[in-house]
Design a protein around this motif. Structure first.
Motif, mmCIF file in Angstrom:
data_model
loop_
_atom_site.group_PDB
_atom_site.id
_atom_site.type_symbol
_atom_site.label_atom_id
_atom_site.label_comp_id
_atom_site.label_asym_id
_atom_site.label_seq_id
_atom_site.Cartn_x
_atom_site.Cartn_y
_atom_site.Cartn_z
ATOM 1 N N ARG A 49 50.837 60.128 20.109
ATOM 2 C CA ARG A 49 49.933 60.731 21.092
ATOM 3 C C ARG A 49 48.617 59.968 21.159
ATOM 4 O O ARG A 49 47.972 59.903 22.213
ATOM 5 N N SER A 50 48.215 59.400 20.043
ATOM 6 C CA SER A 50 46.956 58.650 20.002
ATOM 7 C C SER A 50 47.111 57.219 20.499
ATOM 8 O O SER A 50 46.225 56.685 21.168
ATOM 9 N N VAL A 51 48.243 56.593 20.165
ATOM 10 C CA VAL A 51 48.395 55.155 20.412
ATOM 11 C C VAL A 51 49.023 54.836 21.769
ATOM 12 O O VAL A 51 48.651 53.844 22.406
ATOM 13 N N LEU A 52 49.936 55.659 22.229
ATOM 14 C CA LEU A 52 50.614 55.342 23.494
ATOM 15 C C LEU A 52 49.652 55.149 24.675
ATOM 16 O O LEU A 52 49.886 54.283 25.522
ATOM 17 N N MET A 100 48.887 49.356 13.272
ATOM 18 C CA MET A 100 47.495 49.321 13.740
ATOM 19 C C MET A 100 47.363 48.301 14.867
ATOM 20 O O MET A 100 46.877 47.189 14.685
ATOM 21 N N LEU A 101 47.805 48.700 16.050
ATOM 22 C CA LEU A 101 47.865 47.765 17.172
ATOM 23 C C LEU A 101 46.500 47.223 17.571
ATOM 24 O O LEU A 101 46.385 46.078 17.995
ATOM 25 N N THR A 102 45.466 48.040 17.431
ATOM 26 C CA THR A 102 44.136 47.580 17.831
ATOM 27 C C THR A 102 43.615 46.475 16.920
ATOM 28 O O THR A 102 42.655 45.790 17.257
ATOM 29 N N GLU A 103 44.236 46.310 15.746
ATOM 30 C CA GLU A 103 43.797 45.294 14.789
ATOM 31 C C GLU A 103 44.751 44.108 14.719
ATOM 32 O O GLU A 103 44.516 43.180 13.946
ATOM 33 N N SER A 104 45.825 44.102 15.495
ATOM 34 C CA SER A 104 46.855 43.072 15.377
ATOM 35 C C SER A 104 47.201 42.488 16.733
ATOM 36 O O SER A 104 47.998 43.054 17.486
ATOM 37 N N SER A 117 59.450 59.289 13.032
ATOM 38 C CA SER A 117 60.076 60.060 11.963
ATOM 39 C C SER A 117 59.847 61.545 12.191
ATOM 40 O O SER A 117 59.037 61.949 13.024
ATOM 41 N N CYS A 118 60.582 62.358 11.450
ATOM 42 C CA CYS A 118 60.510 63.808 11.617
ATOM 43 C C CYS A 118 59.317 64.395 10.865
ATOM 44 O O CYS A 118 59.472 65.120 9.873
ATOM 45 N N ASP A 119 58.128 64.101 11.346
ATOM 46 C CA ASP A 119 56.933 64.701 10.752
ATOM 47 C C ASP A 119 55.823 64.719 11.798
ATOM 48 O O ASP A 119 55.835 63.961 12.761
ATOM 49 N N LEU A 120 54.870 65.601 11.594
ATOM 50 C CA LEU A 120 53.799 65.786 12.570
ATOM 51 C C LEU A 120 52.874 64.569 12.645
ATOM 52 O O LEU A 120 52.272 64.312 13.690
ATOM 53 N N LYS A 121 52.741 63.822 11.551
ATOM 54 C CA LYS A 121 51.902 62.626 11.581
ATOM 55 C C LYS A 121 52.444 61.612 12.577
ATOM 56 O O LYS A 121 51.679 60.931 13.266
ATOM 57 N N SER A 122 53.762 61.504 12.637
ATOM 58 C CA SER A 122 54.377 60.570 13.579
ATOM 59 C C SER A 122 54.115 61.004 15.020
ATOM 60 O O SER A 122 53.779 60.190 15.876
ATOM 61 N N VAL A 123 54.255 62.295 15.279
ATOM 62 C CA VAL A 123 53.973 62.812 16.620
ATOM 63 C C VAL A 123 52.517 62.548 16.990
ATOM 64 O O VAL A 123 52.204 62.093 18.096
ATOM 65 N N SER A 124 51.609 62.812 16.047
ATOM 66 C CA SER A 124 50.179 62.602 16.295
ATOM 67 C C SER A 124 49.884 61.124 16.548
ATOM 68 O O SER A 124 49.064 60.783 17.419
ATOM 69 N N TYR A 125 50.547 60.245 15.796
ATOM 70 C CA TYR A 125 50.324 58.803 15.955
ATOM 71 C C TYR A 125 50.637 58.356 17.386
ATOM 72 O O TYR A 125 49.827 57.682 18.030
#
Length: 250
Positions: free
Chosen positions: A165-168, A133-137, A155-163
């Motif tokens: 895309r949102s944070v970069l 949670m970069l916005t909080e740290s 990791s090999c999951d869609l949540k990681s890909v979504s993360y």
């Protein structure tokens, strides 16, 4: 002696990607070379210290005390470090059990910068396990900015890909040097389509395979031990190559 220009490695990634385990194993790899390593654990939402090793006595020190001290000094830092009996070359600095983002007064970016500058003088190497949670740290975002090397772990999951895309996009400023991040795909199981996820992450430099023994170490709070079994060989080899790329030849 280490190259004093290359001391600080930041490990960052999506939730559940194995970034904390990777940070621990990288710190151990450096400590096994008889280098003094400080492992900085930034998560104040789920404090990491009580979840990664067994302490003979309750841990009553915290990075929060350092970041909110009237003056950050080497003495204050060392007073709040946790020594590790199994490996005298590793020290830990993180939040203790029961703490949360409201346990301490707010601090500014300059406090985090001061801390990281002093850590370079205290240890041969510093490995930083960032909060997802970069916005909080603040300490995590500063670590990404000033690190000599950054591991970006997915990791090999869609949540990681979504993360990512949102944070970069939050790291779009040139000071974060995202193009120089070393991208790692973690916990890849034999039947997973690692190539698909490598493409989704825009290419990957290294792959860390899933090793069941690491899960067992995680459950038994023995992550600072060597990984047993033949499956550890490939994992350990990747760690050695990453250490060499980040810090250069010893």
């Amino acid at each position: 002696m280490p190259n004093k220009g290359k001391q600080l490695l930041t490990v960052w990634g999506s939730p559940g990607s194995g970034k904390t385990v990777s940070a621990i194993k990288l710190a151990k790899e450096l400590a096994d070379q008889k280098k003094n390593v400080l492992l900085l654990l930034c998560d104040d939402i789920c404090p990491t210290l009580p979840t990664i090793f067994k302490s003979k006595t309750p841990i009553d020190v915290s990075i929060g005390e350092v970041l909110t001290a009237p003056n950050i000094t080497q003495e204050v830092i060392l007073r709040n470090c946790v020594s590790f009996d199994k490996n005298p070359y590793i020290s830990l600095l993180g939040y203790k059990a029961g703490e949360n983002p409201f346990s301490y007064a707010e601090y500014k970016k300059d406090r985090a910068v001061d801390l990281l500058v002093l850590l370079r003088h205290i240890a041969d190497y510093v490995v930083i396990d960032c909060s997802s949670m970069l916005t909080e740290s603040i300490i995590s975002t500063v670590a990404l900015e000033v690190a000599d090397g950054v591991l970006r772990i997915g990791s090999c999951d869609l949540k990681s890909v979504s993360y990512f895309r949102s944070v970069l996009p939050l790291l779009s400023e040139p000071k974060f040097n995202v193009d120089k991040h070393i991208k790692v795909l973690s916990n890849v199981r034999p039947l997973q389509d690692g190539e698909e996820y490598k493409n989704a992450f825009g290419g990957v430099s290294y792959t860390l395979p899933y090793v069941q023994a690491i899960d067992e170490q995680n459950s038994s709070l023995t992550l600072f031990d060597s990984i047993p079994g033949k499956a550890a060989k490939a994992y350990d080899m990747v760690l050695k190559v990453i250490v060499k790329e980040v810090f250069g030849d010893e």
